[in-house]
Design a protein around this motif. Structure first.
Motif, PDB file in Angstrom:
ATOM      1  N   GLN A  44      39.254  47.035  27.585  1.00 43.20           N
ATOM      2  CA  GLN A  44      39.271  46.288  28.806  1.00 43.20           C
ATOM      3  C   GLN A  44      40.149  46.974  29.886  1.00 43.20           C
ATOM      4  O   GLN A  44      39.984  46.444  31.224  1.00 43.20           O
ATOM      5  CB  GLN A  44      39.524  44.697  28.588  1.00 43.20           C
ATOM      6  CG  GLN A  44      38.718  44.072  27.496  1.00 43.20           C
ATOM      7  CD  GLN A  44      37.117  44.083  28.003  1.00 43.20           C
ATOM      8  OE1 GLN A  44      36.854  43.929  29.208  1.00 43.20           O
ATOM      9  NE2 GLN A  44      36.335  44.245  27.235  1.00 43.20           N
ATOM     10  N   LEU A  45      40.952  47.782  29.606  1.00 41.43           N
ATOM     11  CA  LEU A  45      41.947  48.369  30.515  1.00 41.43           C
ATOM     12  C   LEU A  45      40.914  49.259  31.617  1.00 41.43           C
ATOM     13  O   LEU A  45      39.951  49.671  31.182  1.00 41.43           O
ATOM     14  CB  LEU A  45      42.719  49.205  30.015  1.00 41.43           C
ATOM     15  CG  LEU A  45      43.867  48.444  29.312  1.00 41.43           C
ATOM     16  CD1 LEU A  45      44.801  49.309  28.407  1.00 41.43           C
ATOM     17  CD2 LEU A  45      44.720  47.576  30.100  1.00 41.43           C
ATOM     18  N   ASN A 158      44.935  43.666  35.218  1.00 42.07           N
ATOM     19  CA  ASN A 158      44.686  45.019  35.839  1.00 42.07           C
ATOM     20  C   ASN A 158      45.614  45.162  36.959  1.00 42.07           C
ATOM     21  O   ASN A 158      45.686  44.537  37.954  1.00 42.07           O
ATOM     22  CB  ASN A 158      43.139  45.097  36.320  1.00 42.07           C
ATOM     23  CG  ASN A 158      42.221  44.945  35.312  1.00 42.07           C
ATOM     24  OD1 ASN A 158      42.246  45.498  34.157  1.00 42.07           O
ATOM     25  ND2 ASN A 158      40.955  44.533  35.530  1.00 42.07           N
ATOM     26  N   THR A 159      46.597  46.163  36.365  1.00 40.80           N
ATOM     27  CA  THR A 159      47.694  46.244  37.542  1.00 40.80           C
ATOM     28  C   THR A 159      48.055  47.791  37.271  1.00 40.80           C
ATOM     29  O   THR A 159      47.698  48.700  36.514  1.00 40.80           O
ATOM     30  CB  THR A 159      48.810  45.617  37.178  1.00 40.80           C
ATOM     31  OG1 THR A 159      49.966  45.922  38.296  1.00 40.80           O
ATOM     32  CG2 THR A 159      49.611  45.631  35.894  1.00 40.80           C
ATOM     33  N   MET A 550      39.486  50.558  40.953  1.00 40.76           N
ATOM     34  CA  MET A 550      39.752  49.483  42.231  1.00 40.76           C
ATOM     35  C   MET A 550      38.717  48.360  42.218  1.00 40.76           C
ATOM     36  O   MET A 550      39.252  47.259  42.517  1.00 40.76           O
ATOM     37  CB  MET A 550      39.592  50.609  43.311  1.00 40.76           C
ATOM     38  CG  MET A 550      40.614  51.618  43.600  1.00 40.76           C
ATOM     39  SD  MET A 550      40.215  52.660  45.052  1.00 40.76           S
ATOM     40  CE  MET A 550      40.772  51.696  46.486  1.00 40.76           C
ATOM     41  N   ALA A 551      37.569  48.649  41.416  1.00 37.04           N
ATOM     42  CA  ALA A 551      36.751  47.322  41.451  1.00 37.04           C
ATOM     43  C   ALA A 551      37.187  46.429  40.394  1.00 37.04           C
ATOM     44  O   ALA A 551      37.280  45.181  40.680  1.00 37.04           O
ATOM     45  CB  ALA A 551      35.272  47.963  40.937  1.00 37.04           C
ATOM     46  N   ARG A 552      37.847  47.052  39.523  1.00 39.90           N
ATOM     47  CA  ARG A 552      38.571  45.954  38.302  1.00 39.90           C
ATOM     48  C   ARG A 552      39.453  45.424  38.727  1.00 39.90           C
ATOM     49  O   ARG A 552      39.808  44.203  38.376  1.00 39.90           O
ATOM     50  CB  ARG A 552      38.759  46.687  37.171  1.00 39.90           C
ATOM     51  CG  ARG A 552      37.512  47.309  36.365  1.00 39.90           C
ATOM     52  CD  ARG A 552      37.909  48.289  35.092  1.00 39.90           C
ATOM     53  NE  ARG A 552      37.000  49.085  34.739  1.00 39.90           N
ATOM     54  CZ  ARG A 552      36.989  50.529  34.249  1.00 39.90           C
ATOM     55  NH1 ARG A 552      37.962  51.051  34.589  1.00 39.90           N
ATOM     56  NH2 ARG A 552      35.826  50.880  33.853  1.00 39.90           N
ATOM     57  N   GLN A 553      40.317  45.958  39.892  1.00 40.63           N
ATOM     58  CA  GLN A 553      41.451  45.198  40.325  1.00 40.63           C
ATOM     59  C   GLN A 553      41.175  44.105  41.298  1.00 40.63           C
ATOM     60  O   GLN A 553      42.199  43.129  41.553  1.00 40.63           O
ATOM     61  CB  GLN A 553      42.274  46.086  40.942  1.00 40.63           C
ATOM     62  CG  GLN A 553      42.910  47.142  40.375  1.00 40.63           C
ATOM     63  CD  GLN A 553      43.797  48.211  41.274  1.00 40.63           C
ATOM     64  OE1 GLN A 553      43.536  48.476  42.363  1.00 40.63           O
ATOM     65  NE2 GLN A 553      44.656  49.089  40.319  1.00 40.63           N
ATOM     66  N   LYS A 554      40.041  43.594  41.577  1.00 44.54           N
ATOM     67  CA  LYS A 554      39.673  42.445  42.350  1.00 44.54           C
ATOM     68  C   LYS A 554      39.710  41.218  41.529  1.00 44.54           C
ATOM     69  O   LYS A 554      39.169  41.092  40.266  1.00 44.54           O
ATOM     70  CB  LYS A 554      38.170  42.447  42.857  1.00 44.54           C
ATOM     71  CG  LYS A 554      37.879  43.842  43.870  1.00 44.54           C
ATOM     72  CD  LYS A 554      36.616  43.840  44.489  1.00 44.54           C
ATOM     73  CE  LYS A 554      36.641  44.981  45.510  1.00 44.54           C
ATOM     74  NZ  LYS A 554      37.574  44.823  46.577  1.00 44.54           N
ATOM     75  N   PRO A 555      40.472  40.231  41.590  1.00 45.59           N
ATOM     76  CA  PRO A 555      40.846  39.227  40.772  1.00 45.59           C
ATOM     77  C   PRO A 555      39.669  38.128  40.790  1.00 45.59           C
ATOM     78  O   PRO A 555      39.425  37.487  39.633  1.00 45.59           O
ATOM     79  CB  PRO A 555      42.017  38.344  41.786  1.00 45.59           C
ATOM     80  CG  PRO A 555      41.814  38.962  43.180  1.00 45.59           C
ATOM     81  CD  PRO A 555      41.456  40.218  43.171  1.00 45.59           C
ATOM     82  N   ASP A 556      38.782  38.446  41.543  1.00 40.73           N
ATOM     83  CA  ASP A 556      37.792  37.033  41.570  1.00 40.73           C
ATOM     84  C   ASP A 556      36.744  37.952  40.626  1.00 40.73           C
ATOM     85  O   ASP A 556      36.159  38.977  41.143  1.00 40.73           O
ATOM     86  CB  ASP A 556      36.930  36.828  43.026  1.00 40.73           C
ATOM     87  CG  ASP A 556      35.725  35.909  42.937  1.00 40.73           C
ATOM     88  OD1 ASP A 556      36.184  34.599  43.080  1.00 40.73           O
ATOM     89  OD2 ASP A 556      34.703  36.189  42.515  1.00 40.73           O
ATOM     90  N   ILE A 557      36.011  37.272  39.750  1.00 41.83           N
ATOM     91  CA  ILE A 557      35.214  38.168  38.793  1.00 41.83           C
ATOM     92  C   ILE A 557      33.907  38.451  39.357  1.00 41.83           C
ATOM     93  O   ILE A 557      33.172  39.251  39.203  1.00 41.83           O
ATOM     94  CB  ILE A 557      35.185  37.252  37.440  1.00 41.83           C
ATOM     95  CG1 ILE A 557      34.308  35.839  37.327  1.00 41.83           C
ATOM     96  CG2 ILE A 557      36.544  36.977  36.906  1.00 41.83           C
ATOM     97  CD1 ILE A 557      33.857  35.325  36.240  1.00 41.83           C
ATOM     98  N   THR A 558      33.444  37.393  40.263  1.00 36.47           N
ATOM     99  CA  THR A 558      32.064  37.500  40.786  1.00 36.47           C
ATOM    100  C   THR A 558      32.247  38.761  41.833  1.00 36.47           C
ATOM    101  O   THR A 558      31.243  39.522  41.803  1.00 36.47           O
ATOM    102  CB  THR A 558      31.537  36.195  41.530  1.00 36.47           C
ATOM    103  OG1 THR A 558      31.535  35.146  40.551  1.00 36.47           O
ATOM    104  CG2 THR A 558      30.448  36.538  42.181  1.00 36.47           C
ATOM    105  N   GLU A 559      33.319  38.634  42.620  1.00 30.54           N
ATOM    106  CA  GLU A 559      33.445  40.134  43.417  1.00 30.54           C
ATOM    107  C   GLU A 559      33.571  41.192  42.915  1.00 30.54           C
ATOM    108  O   GLU A 559      33.048  42.396  43.256  1.00 30.54           O
ATOM    109  CB  GLU A 559      34.862  39.765  44.507  1.00 30.54           C
ATOM    110  CG  GLU A 559      34.606  38.505  45.470  1.00 30.54           C
ATOM    111  CD  GLU A 559      35.513  38.576  46.512  1.00 30.54           C
ATOM    112  OE1 GLU A 559      36.582  39.259  46.376  1.00 30.54           O
ATOM    113  OE2 GLU A 559      35.885  37.376  47.239  1.00 30.54           O
TER     114      GLU A 559
END
Length: 751
Positions: A44-45, A158-159, A550-559
Motif C-alpha cells: 500500500q506504500l 502516505n508521507t 502525489m495522487a496517493r498523498q491526497k488525504p480524501d480518498i474520493t479525491e
C-alpha cells in the motif's frame, strides 16, 4: 544500462527468486501465499517494497527448481519457538552470530513456518539487506509502519518524511492488536543499515505485554558476547533481553542439507566419508556448506565447478575455497583459449565488496573505466562471478551473501581500500554536479549514486559542505525519478540538517534552508490539483511514478481516486495497471462518495483483461438498478473479444432496458456470427419499442438469412411508427427480394 554480455548471467544457486517457495516438497502455491501474507500491507506504500522482501524470502526458502541449502537447524528452530511461547522469557531477544553463520536462513524458515502454522501471533518481518536493496532508512521504516497499519486494520500513512514513519512504527508497537493476538517483530540484518544506525529509540524502553521483538545482527570483532549490540539497542540491563546463540553445523547438519537438496546430492548424504569431508572443509560454516554444495551441482549449461575427487586435497576455510575456484577458472579459460583479465576481476570484486547496494553494469563502468574497459569485458567478468553474485543488469549486482563482501573487502590493504572508497564518493559528487549544472537529466541519474551517495558521505565522514550540497532541487528530482517518491531526498536533507546542528551558530543558515526545503516537499502532493498533475505528467515534468505518489498523498480518498482516474489515460502500462487496481479498490470503500458507475465507465476503456472480473464484481454491488446497469454495460462494451460471450451475457442480465439497448449497439460490430442469434434474442425481449428499434438498427448491418427474417418479425411488432421506420431503414440494405416485399408491406402499415 543493459549490456548484452551480461543479460543472461546465471546468478548462482538459490538466486532464482521468481518461482514458488520450496522447503523440501509440499504445496508450493500455498507457500507462495504465505510469503505474500507475511508482507501484507507493504504494497500500500507509494513506492512498493514488498517484492524486495518476498525476493529475500524466496532466496532463502528456495524454489522447486532451485532448492536452497538449509538443514541441521531443528534445535535452533525449537529454541526460537521456546523463546516465543514461554511468557517467562524476556520479551526482547538478540540473535547475534558471525557473518555466514546462517542467521537470515534460520529466521526466514522460522517466520515462514510460524505463518504457515497460523500461530496466534501476528508477525512483522523485515530483512535489512544490501543485496535486496532494503537497507535505507526510508525503505525500512515505511515498510514497518505499513505492515503494522495493515495488522491494525488502518490505512497506511502516505508521507515523504521518514521520521513520521519512525514515530508511527513506535506508536503501533505500543498498541495491542485489535484481535488480541501477540505481536512478533523480527528485524534481521541490523548491521547492514546504510546511512542510519539502530539505536535505543528503535523499540519501547519497557516492552508491553503483547510485544515480542527478535533482532538479528552480525557479531563484530572483539565483541563475542554482542555487548555492543545490546547496549546500542538499550537492551543491556540484566533480564531485559536474552541472547540466542547460533552455532556451527555438525556432521548431522551437513548430512541433513545434502538429503534435502534432492537428486543428485541426496545420495551423498548416505556416504559417511563424503559428509565428513564436507564438514571438515566447511568447519560447520553454513555459508561454506552452501558454496560447496552449489559447486557440486551443474551451473546453468556449465558442469559442476568441483568434482568429488578434487575436494580431497583442499584445505578448510573460505580462502582455500576461493583459491581452488580461481584455479579451476584459469584452467577452464586456458582450455577455451582465453585469458583471465585479472584487473577486471579484481576491480569487480573490490566494487562489489565495498558497495552499499546493488551496482548496475553502467555504474561499475563509471566507477572503474580503466580496469573494466567496456561492457563486453565486464559481462565476461560478471558471468565468471555468477556463482557468488545475484542480480540482473537493470536492478544491479551484489554478492549473494554479505560475508563474501566482508571477505573480499578484508583482502584489501588499508590504502587501497580507501582509494576504492573514494571512487564511490567521486561517483556521487560527479552525479550531483552534473545534475546541478543542467548537464544531466534527473531520469538519467545513476540510481546507485542517488540512493547511496549520502550513505557513502557518512561512512567516509565527509566535509559538511558535501552534505549541504544535497539540499537542492536537482537532487530532489533525481530521487523522484529513481524511487518515485521524495522520501530518500528528505533523508539526505536530514543528514545535512544534523551536520548543520552539530556546527552550532555557523550552521544556522543551513538549518533554516533544510527546514524550508523539508516543509515544502512534505506538503507537495496534497496541494497540487489533479488537473495540474495530469498536465505535468503529459509534459514530462514529473515521472509516472511520482504522479502516482502525489495522487496517493491526497488525504480524501474520493479525491485520491478521482486523481488516479484522471492519470490513467496518460500512464504507461505498468503504472497504469497499478493506478487501475488502486482506483477500483478505493471505489469499493464505503467512504467513497462519488458515483462508482461513472468511475467504472471512465476506467473501462483502459482495463486489461485480468482486471475486468474485479471491476465487474464492484459493478454488481451497486445498489441502484440504473447505475448498476450503466456500469455493467460500459464494462461489457470493452471486454476483450475472447470474452465477448460474457459481455453478451452481462448485457442480457442488465436491468436497465436503456443500457441493454445501448450495449447491443456497441457490441454488434464485434459479435461473431455464432452469437448474433443470441444478441437478437436479447434485443426482441426489450419492452420499450423505441429502445428495441434502436438495438435492432444497431444489429441490422450484421444479420443475414433467417436472422433477417426474425428481425423483420420483430419490427412488425413495433407499434410506434417512427421507431418501426428507423428499424426498417437499417434493415433495408441487407434484405433480399422476398424479404423486401415483406418490408414494403410493413412500411405501408406505418400510420
Amino acid at each position: 544500462m543493459p549490456i548484452r554480455d551480461s543479460e543472461n548471467i546465471h546468478t548462482g544457486g538459490g538466486s532464482h527468486i521468481a518461482g514458488s517457495v520450496n522447503t523440501q516438497g509440499g504445496d508450493f502455491v500455498a507457500r507462495d501465499k504465505v510469503i505474500i501474507n507475511i508482507t501484507g500491507g507493504i504494497e500500500q506504500l507509494p513506492t512498493r517494497y514488498e517484492s524486495r522482501v518476498q525476493n529475500f524470502l524466496e532466496y532463502y526458502l528456495g524454489s522447486p527448481q532451485h532448492p536452497a541449502p538449509f538443514g541441521g537447524r531443528a534445535r535452533d528452530l525449537e529454541a526460537l519457538d521456546g523463546w516465543l511461547s514461554d511468557s517467562g522469557n524476556p520479551r526482547y531477544a538478540l540473535l547475534a552470530a558471525p557473518a555466514g553463520r546462517g542467521k537470515s536462513a534460520l529466521l526466514a524458515h522460522w517466520v515462514h513456518g510460524l505463518s504457515e502454522r497460523q500461530e496466534r501471533v501476528r508477525t512483522v518481518y523485515f530483512p535489512i539487506s544490501i543485496r535486496f536493496n532494503t537497507n535505507l532508512e526510508s525503505v525500512v521504516f515505511s515498510s514497518l509502519a505499513a505492515r503494522l497499519a495493515h495488522l491494525h486494520g488502518e490505512p497506511v500513512l502516505n508521507t515523504s518524511d521518514v521520521q513520521q514513519y519512525r514515530s508511527l512504527f513506535s506508536e503501533y508497537l505500543r498498541r495491542p492488536l485489535p484481535g488480541g493476538e501477540r505481536l512478533l517483530v523480527v528485524l534481521d540484518g541490523l548491521d547492514e543499515a546504510a546511512g542510519w544506525q539502530p539505536a535505543a529509540d528503535l523499540f519501547p524502553h519497557e516492552p508491553p505485554e503483547h510485544l515480542r521483538v527478535l533482532a538479528a545482527a552480525r557479531l563484530v570483532a572483539g565483541d563475542p558476547e554482542a555487548a555492543g549490540w545490546l547496549a546500542c539497542l538499550g537492551w543491556d540491563r540484566p533480564g531485559k533481553a536474552c541472547r540466542l546463540p547460533l552455532g556451527q553445523l555438525d556432521h548431522a547438519g551437513v548430512a541433513d542439507i545434502l538429503a534435502k537438496m534432492g537428486n543428485p546430492l541426496d545420495r551423498l548424504a548416505a556416504k559417511i566419508d563424503m559428509v565428513a569431508r564436507l564438514y571438515e572443509l566447511s568447519q560447520g560454516d553454513p555459508l561454506l556448506v552452501r558454496l560447496y554444495v552449489e559447486a557440486l551441482l551443474p551451473h546453468g549449461e556449465e558442469a559442476a565447478a568441483f568434482s568429488l575427487a578434487q575436494l580431497a586435497n583442499v584445505s578448510p576455510g573460505l580462502k582455500a575455497y576461493f583459491d581452488l575456484w580461481f584455479k579451476q577458472q584459469e584452467d577452464v579459460w586456458k582450455i577455451a583459449g582465453e585469458t583471465l583479465d585479472e584487473d577486471a576481476l579484481d576491480a569487480a570484486l573490490n566494487l562489489l565488496a565495498l558497495a552499499l547496494g546493488p551496482l548496475t553494469p553502467a555504474a561499475m563502468l563509471d566507477l572503474a573505466p580503466q580496469e573494466l574497459k567496456n561492457s563486453r569485458s565486464l559481462g565476461k567478468t560478471l558471468r565468471l562471478l555468477g556463482r557468488f553474485v545475484v542480480g540482473e543488469p537493470e536492478g544491479g549486482y551484489v554478492f549473494s551473501h554479505p560475508r563474501l563482501a566482508e571477505y573480499f573487502a578484508g583482502q584489501l590493504p588499508a590504502k587501497e581500500k580507501q582509494a576504492w572508497e573514494q571512487r564511490f564518493l567521486g561517483f556521487g559528487r560527479q552525479t550531483l554536479e552534473a545534475l546541478t549544472a543542467g548537464q544531466m537529466r534527473a531520469v538519467d541519474a545513476p540510481p546507485y549514486a542517488v540512493r547511496y551517495y549520502g550513505a557513502h558521505l557518512e561512512k567516509m565522514r565527509a566535509h559538511d559542505k558535501d552534505f549541504y550540497a544535497l539540499v537542492c532541487e536537482p537532487w530532489l528530482r533525481a530521487w523522484e525519478a529513481v524511487e518515485g517518491t521524495p522520501s530518500g531526498f528528505l533523508n539526505d536533507v536530514s543528514r545535512a540538517w544534523k551536520r548543520a546542528e552539530a556546527a552550532g551558530a555557523a550552521g544556522i543558515g543551513q538549518q533554516v534552508r533544510a527546514l524550508l526545503c523539508f516543509s515544502s516537499v512534505v506538503s507537495l502532493g496534497v496541494n497540487v490539483p489533479s488537473e495540474i498533475l495530469v498536465q505535468c505528467l503529459k509534459a514530462g515534468i514529473i515521472s509516472p511514478a511520482l504522479s502516482l505518489v502525489m495522487a496517493r498523498q491526497k488525504p480524501d480518498i474520493t479525491e485520491r481516486c478521482q486523481c488516479l482516474v484522471e492519470l490513467v489515460p496518460h500512464l504507461p502500462p505498468g503504472p497504469r495497471q497499478t493506478a487501475l487496481v488502486e482506483a477500483i479498490e478505493i471505489a469499493g470503500n464505503p467512504e467513497f462518495y462519488r458515483g462508482v458507475d461513472t468511475l467504472l465507465a471512465a476506467l473501462a476503456p483502459y482495463l486489461p483483461e485480468e482486471l475486468f472480473e474485479m471491476a465487474i464484481r464492484l459493478a454488481r454491488g451497486i445498489q441502484n438498478d440504473w447505475n448498476r446497469s450503466y456500469a455493467l454495460s460500459e464494462l461489457a462494451a470493452h471486454l476483450p473479444d475472447q470474452h465477448i460471450f460474457k459481455a453478451l451475457e452481462i448485457t442480457a442480465n442488465t436491468d436497465s432496458e436503456y443500457q441493454r439497448s445501448i450495449a447491443i449497439r456497441s457490441l454488434a460490430p464485434r459479435l461473431p456470427d455464432s452469437l448474433l442469434a443470441d444478441a437478437l434474442a436479447v434485443t426482441v425481449k426489450i419492452d420499450g419499442e423505441s429502445l428495441r428499434a434502436h438495438a435492432l438498427a444497431g444489429l441490422a448491418p450484421y444479420l443475414s438469412g433467417s436472422l433477417l427474417s426474425e428481425a423483420l418479425e420483430a419490427v412488425k411488432k413495433i407499434g410506434n411508427g417512427s421507431a418501426r421506420a428507423a428499424a426498417l431503414e437499417a434493415l433495408a440494405g441487407r434484405l433480399e427480394t422476398p424479404q423486401l416485399d415483406e418490408a414494403l408491406k410493413i412500411a405501408g402499415e406505418i400510420e
